[in-house]
Write an enzyme that holds these catalytic residues in place. Structure first.
Site, PDB file in Angstrom:
ATOM      1  N   ASP A  37     -40.082-129.977  39.611  1.00  0.00           N
ATOM      2  CA  ASP A  37     -41.516-129.914  38.614  1.00  0.00           C
ATOM      3  C   ASP A  37     -41.233-130.245  37.341  1.00  0.00           C
ATOM      4  OD1 ASP A  37     -43.856-129.200  37.360  1.00  0.00           O
ATOM      5  OD2 ASP A  37     -44.218-127.255  38.367  1.00  0.00           O
ATOM      6  N   HIS A  55     -45.936-131.065  40.512  1.00  0.00           N
ATOM      7  CA  HIS A  55     -46.536-129.812  40.007  1.00  0.00           C
ATOM      8  C   HIS A  55     -47.533-129.222  40.791  1.00  0.00           C
ATOM      9  CE1 HIS A  55     -47.419-127.355  36.425  1.00  0.00           C
ATOM     10  NE2 HIS A  55     -48.624-128.001  36.165  1.00  0.00           N
ATOM     11  N   SER A  60     -50.736-123.917  37.028  1.00  0.00           N
ATOM     12  CA  SER A  60     -50.467-124.281  35.816  1.00  0.00           C
ATOM     13  C   SER A  60     -50.622-123.345  34.751  1.00  0.00           C
ATOM     14  CB  SER A  60     -50.774-125.706  35.734  1.00  0.00           C
ATOM     15  OG  SER A  60     -50.355-126.512  34.425  1.00  0.00           O
TER      16      SER A  60
END
Lengths: 834, 246, 114
Positions: free
Chosen positions: B200, B228, B76
């Protein structure tokens, strides 16, 4: 229970916990969802559907739980919920908002359990959803309250810090700095500026700003129509919430808000107390802070802002008092330091110089002291640039005319204050200063300046009196020392030298004297009176007269000293003076001397080295403790002997023992044996004392008789030719050479020496020219030799003339260039003895 | 291999992944400041007000442990942090693995960039964060404040993973979701792998595609895993992808 | 600097230069400069040497220059020397023109004025 006698009604009914499990699932008071690990909904209960308005078909197999959330909660789901569930296998009481079919949002609390298959791989997720509408509402309130509390807490923290800073700020500038820093953290202001009122100048001074580029941030008169000045006059808080409000009330503010893209402005007067108190509230300044967005201030915030204004006002008030006190202290310290510094200088010019150098830059950027002394007056100035002379002249004239200070006023085009320097009602001169315009508490400043002028006047007057006395003493001493020393007698030559202390000292009491007691008896004396200044000079004059009166053909040195001892009974200031006194019989060449506490004379006879005369010693004049039996010593001197009398300044140094001083003097004296007598004493003083000496020096050198043979060495310096000539003139006269011959020999000798200096030593400033003169009954012979480069008579007309003069004035001239230089041998027949 | 957790979690999120590399690589795990067991006092508003500050933290870890040939694995937001660190000191890094990267989360109408979110979504997410920390922080208080005589307290607590200091979490969220690092991508000189999950929402496929197109020497791999956090939901696939690229 | 040796006044038409003391290599140049500076506009110049106690060739050089300069400009000059004395001796030894030398200041002044 049956024992109680009450019938068991439950046995008639279906047990309430005996629900159909299916029904229980569907209609449970919470939503149930079963999803695949990726969140795809595979089962959902009726309760959830009812809450959200979705049909089962909408959800099953089509939507993921995540998809039902608000976008923000989707992020939360992905970043918090899902990872946690994967890691822990369960999550509890996660607050999420579910978006219903009709877009309504349903606040929920969610618990989920992850169920893994036999391999440990995630199989399904069971999720229980609680309707948390009320609870979330309550939580929101809690949160808002908490936020408010936190923001208020931060504000309080900021203000507490500011108040602490204010309390610690000793100066107005630091108070301003501290206040200026408050609005941004406390109220999220974009920038702030602070203006302080200068009552003396009736100005609102822009002191500091966190962003000086915003707004019309500059000084303004207190009477200005601008918003800041208006608020300062009104003395209460103004919040201009919008640009439109500003347009309506303060056009200048609207203009600057537009320019700096501000939407709200707060103008806070800094006061010494609450605004609602009648009277006693002084506005000391204005704090202006602004916001980029339109900002509504809550009552709480307004209260805090007002409080800030009072805190700042009180701190300013206190700091101003501190400032004043500190300035007063600084001023009085400055006065004390200046007075001390002036005391260190005795001379008027130096005092004046030191004064202006102290005043600038400490209290002024330019200063000038003008004293009405002497024909030209005295002017010293420092700093710059100098103001307009015509205006300054006018103001100076006014100050002298009125004998009162003329203070600078803003905008007078000069900016200078002129203070008359008055002592005992007389204007001695003026002190003009130009100070920085920022002179708050100008009244105190004026008092300070007047005080300064008083001290300066006194210091200048004292220096002037000192100068006067010093001038009198100097004149007195000069007149006594300059008295004619007997000369033009071929039997002796007296050479004297007086050198005043180089450092700025008062006149000392050293003196010399030489006089003829009878036609054949010469007296020479050097003495030193205790003390300095005009009294010492006077005493010296009295002693000198006393010696002249006491000297007689019969008395002799010892009797003379006894007379001086008696003299002290009447003139006490002469007590403990030291004197060396010698009488010379010019017929017999006998010297009789006596030393009363004085340094021994130094005798250099033509043969041998210098000797100190250590006989005939007794105590200083009028000494009570010393041996006052006055004794004298008589000795015969060879012709050509040199006797040196001197005062202690010649050899005494704090840094070395006295016998070392004696040694050095004897050595130097010997070295100068062949130097012309003229200039000998000055040369000795120069060598031994130098220019920088704190004591006066007196020397007297007596040459007795005429040397048979004159030998002199002089440096390659034209100035020395005159000294040589003086010696030779005396020597020739001493041997009875007639004037015509004397002049001719002097001319030839001078030309020969000049020739050596100009040509032999043209490139050697350290060359030495030796001169030897012998005399017989019929002839004078002069030999001048150098070790320079001889170039022979060329087409140099000037030198040709010099050589011509030598040939013309002498009978016999020969050049000898055998050695490493040139020797001129010149002879002239003496005329008939006259 | 240096593993950097993404926003909202801590180093625990790597626990299904790291064992696969244990034998071949030195594994370095850490928590971003404010997360997990990090030293909260190290947080500086000035430094951590931008991702560059977090990148500096990475470089400090690299320097202090004298790490070389680092394979940086960032999930991320940490993917971008790793990119920034590798731009600063490329000689330290031999590869960057970006899991669900996004250089900018908010759509940019001006140039048609799609990040997936509106500004208001982010604000709402922050609210959501608040709702959850309200209950959470009171329960966690003893732990945060340090309770040496009851060490078990931390263990007992639910949601005990991924603890974050709420205040820092808010700020980190702002920094994360409001940053725009698109202009930095072309400066990356270190080879990189982009792992893109299906579906996602945080980093949609268009964003992964954008990252790939704007990054030199980048390899793009689409995973079957959804969501995610493939490192949690599909660790094997994630491991396989990284291994194949290595 | 040179005040002890040279001073100036006027006598009728002429600028009068008083010299005194010893004039030699050491001071002749300085004295010459001062005299030239004071006499550039003079119509006639009288140099009184009666108080000079010594004059060497450098002094002679100085006088020679001043005389030459005034001659070039057609201005009259007289050197006043005593009946005896060092200056007269030196100038005579250097064979200065008899018409330049005068023994009496008044007479010389009258000569120039006429």
């Amino acid at each position: 229970m049956s024992e109680s006698g009450v019938p068991d009604v439950t046995s008639e009914l279906r047990l309430p916990w005996d629900d159909d499990p299916e029904d229980l699932y569907e209609h449970a008071p919470c939503g149930y969802l079963t999803t695949l690990p990726d969140g795809t909904i595979v089962r959902v209960n009726e309760t959830f559907l009812t809450w959200t308005g979705y049909s089962r078909a909408d959800l099953i197999g089509h939507r993921r739980f995540r998809d039902l959330l608000t976008p923000g909660d989707q992020i939360y789901h992905e970043t918090h919920y899902a990872p946690l569930l994967m890691m822990q296998g369960e999550v509890h009481e996660i607050a999420l908002e579910v978006v219903g079919a009709d877009r309504r949002r349903l606040p929920t609390l969610v618990n989920s359990v992850l169920e893994r298959g036999p391999t440990g791989a995630p199989r399904i997720i069971r999720t229980m959803v609680f309707n948390a509408t009320e609870r979330r509402g309550y939580e929101r309130e809690l949160l808002a309250a908490r936020r408010a509390a936190e923001s208020s807490e931060q504000r309080v923290r900021v203000l507490q810090q500011i108040v602490a800073d204010l309390a610690a700020a000793p100066t107005e500038a630091e108070v301003a700095e501290a206040v200026l820093r408050a609005p941004e953290p406390a109220f999220q202001a974009a920038s702030s500026s602070i203006y302080l009122i200068d009552p003396e100048r009736d100005l609102l001074v822009a002191v500091a700003s966190t962003d000086p580029t915003t707004g019309n941030w500059d000084d303004m008169p207190c009477s200005s129509t601008r918003a800041v000045a208006e608020v300062a006059r009104r003395g209460d808080l103004h919040v201009i919430g919008t640009l439109a409000e500003a347009e309506a009330h303060f056009p200048d503010l609207a203009e600057s808000m537009r320019r700096s893209e501000r939407r709200s402005v707060v103008l806070l007067p800094l006061t010494t107390g609450p605004a609602d108190e009648q009277g006693g509230v002084a506005v000391l300044g204005v704090l202006a802070f602004s916001f980029r967005d339109e900002r509504t201030l809550t009552d709480g915030e307004l209260r805090v802002i007002r409080l800030l204004g009072q805190q700042a006002g009180q701190a300013l008030d206190r700091a101003r008092l501190y400032d004043d006190a500190r300035r007063r202290e600084e001023r009085s310290e400055f006065l004390a330091r200046t007075t001390r510094a002036l005391d260190e200088e005795h001379r008027l010019l130096q005092r004046a110089r030191r004064l202006v150098e102290r005043v600038v830059p400490e209290i002024a950027d330019w200063a000038l002291v003008r004293l009405q002394v002497g024909p030209a007056g005295l002017v010293e100035h420092h700093g710059g640039p100098a103001p307009d002379p015509a205006r300054l002249g006018a103001r100076t004239a006014e100050a002298i005319e009125t004998a009162a200070p003329v203070f600078a006023i803003d905008g007078d085009g000069l900016g200078c204050t002129v203070l008359p320097l008055i002592v005992r009602g007389r204007v001695l001169g003026t002190l003009a200063v130009r100070m920085a315009p920022d002179r708050r508490g100008a009244e105190a400043e004026r008092l300070f300046l007047v005080d300064l002028a008083d001290r300066v006047a006194l210091a200048c007057e004292n220096a002037r009196l000192y100068e006067q006395e010093r001038a009198i003493a100097r004149t007195l001493q000069r007149s006594l020392l300059a008295a004619d020393v007997p000369g033009a007698d071929p039997r002796f030559v007296v050479e004297t030298h007086y050198q005043a202390a180089a450092q700025d000292m008062e006149v000392g009491g050293d003196w010399y004297d030489a006089f003829l007691i009878t036609a054949n008896k010469l007296a020479v004396v050097v003495g030193d009176v205790v003390g300095r200044g005009i009294e010492a000079a006077t005493t010296m004059g009295q002693l000198r007269s006393a010696i002249r009166a006491l000297a007689s053909a019969e008395n002799g040195p010892a009797r003379l000293l006894e007379g001086l001892d008696r003299f002290c009974d009447r003139v006490d200031s002469a007590r403990m003076s030291t004197v060396v006194y010698a009488e010379v019989d010019l017929l017999s060449s006998e010297v009789t001397y006596a030393c009363a506490g004085h340094l021994p004379p130094l005798l250099h006879e033509p043969a041998g080295s210098p000797q100190y005369l250590l006989d005939a010693r007794s105590a200083p004049i009028g000494s009570r403790a010393g041996d006052r039996r006055r004794v004298e010593h008589r000795m015969r001197l060879a012709a050509g002997s040199r006797l040196l009398l001197y005062t202690d300044g010649l050899i005494e140094r704090r840094t070395r023992p006295i016998d070392r001083g004696f040694e050095i003097l004897a050595r130097e004296y010997a070295r100068l044996r062949d130097a012309p007598l003229k200039g000998l004493t000055a040369g000795l003083a120069d060598t031994l004392v130098g220019r920088d000496h704190s004591d006066d020096v007196c020397l007297l050198c007596l040459t007795l008789g005429t040397e048979e043979r004159l030998e002199r060495s002089i440096g390659a310096d034209p100035v020395q030719i005159a000294l040589l000539r003086a010696d030779m003139r005396g020597w020739l006269a001493g041997h009875g050479v007639d004037t015509e011959c004397l002049n001719a020999v002097l001319l030839a000798c001078s030309e020969a020496v000049a020739n050596s200096i100009e040509h032999g030593y043209a490139h050697d400033p350290f060359g030495v020219v030796d001169v030897a003169a012998t005399i017989s009954a019929g002839t004078v012979e002069i030999r001048v030799s150098d070790r320079g480069r001889w170039r022979g008579p060329g087409n140099d007309v000037a030198r040709g003339r010099g050589l011509q003069l030598i040939y013309e004035s002498m009978d016999d001239v020969a050049f000898d260039r055998a050695g490493d230089g040139t020797m001129v041998i010149m002879r002239r027949h003496r005329g008939e003895p006259s | 291999m240096l593993f950097a957790h993404g926003y909202g979690c801590d180093q625990n999120m790597w626990r299904f992944v790291t064992p696969a590399f244990q034998d071949t690589h030195r594994i370095v795990l850490f928590d971003h400041v404010g997360n997990g067991k990090s030293d909260l006092s190290a947080y500086r508003d000035s430094r951590h007000g931008s991702l560059a500050g977090y990148a500096e933290d990475i470089l400090e870890i690299v320097q202090e442990n004298d790490l070389r040939d680092v394979i940086f694995v960032g999930h991320s937001v940490s993917a971008m942090i790793g990119v920034l660190a590798a731009i600063r000191e490329p000689e330290r890094f031999s590869g960057i693995v970006m899991i669900g990267p996004s250089p900018r989360y908010i759509d940019d109408e001006a140039d048609g960039y799609v990040g997936g979110f509106l500004h208001s979504d982010i604000e709402q997410m922050l609210e959501s964060l608040d709702s959850n920390y309200l209950g959470w922080s009171s329960a966690m208080a003893p732990v945060i404040m340090g309770n040496p005589d009851r060490p078990e307290l931390g263990e007992e607590l639910t949601n005990s993973f991924c603890r974050t200091d709420p205040e820092i979490a808010r700020k980190f969220a702002r920094v994360t979701f409001l940053s725009d690092n698109r202009a930095d991508l072309p400066d990356l000189r270190v080879p990189s792998l982009i792992l893109q999950c299906a579906d996602d929402v945080i980093a949609p496929a268009v964003v992964g595609d954008y990252v790939h197109k704007n990054t030199q020497e980048s390899t793009f791999m689409a995973l079957n895993a959804t969501g995610h956090c493939p490192n949690l939901s599909a660790p094997e696939e994630t491991v396989d992808a990284i291994k194949s690229w290595l | 600097m040179t005040d002890q040796w040279v001073s100036f006044s006027r006598r009728g038409m002429a600028d009068l230069v008083h010299l005194k003391g010893e004039i030699d290599l050491a001071n002749a140049n300085d004295i010459g400069r001062v005299i030239v500076a004071h006499t550039t506009a003079a119509n006639a110049v009288l140099i009184d040497l009666t108080a000079v106690s010594f004059l060497d060739s450098a002094g002679v050089r100085l006088l020679d220059y001043i005389v030459g300069d005034l001659d070039d400009r057609g201005k009259p000059i007289r050197l006043v020397v005593g009946e005896r004395g060092a200056a007269r001796m030196t100038l005579q030894l250097c064979a200065f023109r008899a018409d330049l030398l005068a023994t009496d200041l008044e007479r010389a002044a009258t000569d120039l004025g006429g």
